[in-house]
Enzyme design. Structure first.
Site, mmCIF file in Angstrom:
data_model
loop_
_atom_site.group_PDB
_atom_site.id
_atom_site.type_symbol
_atom_site.label_atom_id
_atom_site.label_comp_id
_atom_site.label_asym_id
_atom_site.label_seq_id
_atom_site.Cartn_x
_atom_site.Cartn_y
_atom_site.Cartn_z
ATOM 1 N N ARG A 1 4.739 -43.273 82.684
ATOM 2 C CA ARG A 1 3.526 -43.408 81.629
ATOM 3 C C ARG A 1 2.894 -44.822 81.518
ATOM 4 O O ARG A 1 1.959 -45.005 81.012
ATOM 5 C CB ARG A 1 4.545 -43.143 80.307
ATOM 6 N N LYS B 1 3.111 -49.194 68.249
ATOM 7 C CA LYS B 1 2.078 -48.619 67.462
ATOM 8 C C LYS B 1 2.651 -47.714 66.376
ATOM 9 O O LYS B 1 1.932 -47.808 65.181
ATOM 10 C CB LYS B 1 1.153 -47.819 68.455
#
Ligand code: ADP
Ligand code: AMP
Length: 219
Positions: free
Chosen positions: A171, A13
């Site tokens: 995560r 990203k």
């Protein structure tokens, strides 16, 4: 252009946000960067965020939504923004929609970058970033010319503590449980665009440019 970049940690990203920003003039808003800045500055927000970040958990919604609302109210976001790492929960997505509708705006596209899990672990555990300008490198896939030094500004490159394998895996779990349901949310809103992120960064960017052209955004 009001855009969201989605995808698990390590999907690319931040890398794609840098490429988009170079061609389309929009501010890049990364909640992860905002929290890391606050931690570095030792602010109250930083102290609060750090305890969650160190464990690979999400910072509570009320804290995260507050800082994004404040950021979106800044004048540079008037013509649009590129959100990276937000929203990550349904409550965050709903809060964002509310902010948008109050301003008579809407999110135009949610671009989801997907990458297989083991590649994500290779990417996060090899990521290093510049302490000064935040540029991101990878020790194998995208190494700096000189080890430990940023090509762009000469700053020091460091590994994020939450990129150590155990926390990186945690995560990913948090992403699967709390964030991946948002893909359905944006699919239902008709603005989800899925992109194969397991390719060269420039090929991924070419697909993003196609999506942006399809919603009427020119460079
Ligand atoms: P995110 O912001 O989604 O967590 P990053 O953009 O920081 O991901 O990328 C994670 C790591 O993977 C970085 O080390 C980056 O250099 C590397 N990377 C990003 N995109 C690619 C790609 N298409 N191919 C190989 N490595 C990549
Ligand atoms: P990132 O840089 O996007 O990988 O985010 C790093 C860490 O910051 C995450 O693991 C969370 O602890 C925290 N964080 C970033 N964005 C958010 C968000 N939208 N909601 C909650 N926590 C976040």
């Amino acid at each position: 252009m009001n855009l969201i970049l989605m995808g698990p940690p390590g999907a690319g990203k931040g890398t794609q946000a840098e490429l988009i920003k170079a061609s389309y003039p929009v501010p890049h808003i990364s909640t992860g960067d905002m929290f890391r800045d606050a931690v570095q500055e030792g602010t109250e927000l930083g102290l609060k965020a750090k305890s969650y970040m160190d464990k690979g958990q999400l910072v509570p919604d009320e804290v995260t939504i507050g800082i994004v609302e404040e950021r979106l109210a800044q004048p540079d976001c008037k013509e649009g923004f590129l959100l990276d790492g937000f929203p990550r929960t349904t409550a965050q997505a709903e809060a964002l929609d509310e902010v948008m509708s109050k301003q008579q705006r809407r999110i135009e596209a949610a671009i989801n970058i997907s990458v297989p899990e083991e590649v994500l672990i290779q990417r996060t555990t090899g990521r290093v970033s510049c302490t000064r300008c935040k540029s991101v490198y990878h020790v194998v896939f995208n190494p700096p010319q000189q080890s430990g030094i940023c090509d762009k500004c000469g700053g020091e490159l460091i590994q994020r503590s939450d990129d150590e394998e155990e926390t990186a895996r945690k995560r990913l779990q948090v992403y699967q449980q709390q964030t991946s349901p948002l893909l359905d949310y944006y699919e239902e809103h008709g603005i989800l665009h899925n992109i194969d992120g397991n390719r060269d960064a420039m090929q991924v960017f070419a697909d993003i440019q196609e999506v942006l052209a399809s919603i009427g955004k020119s460079q």
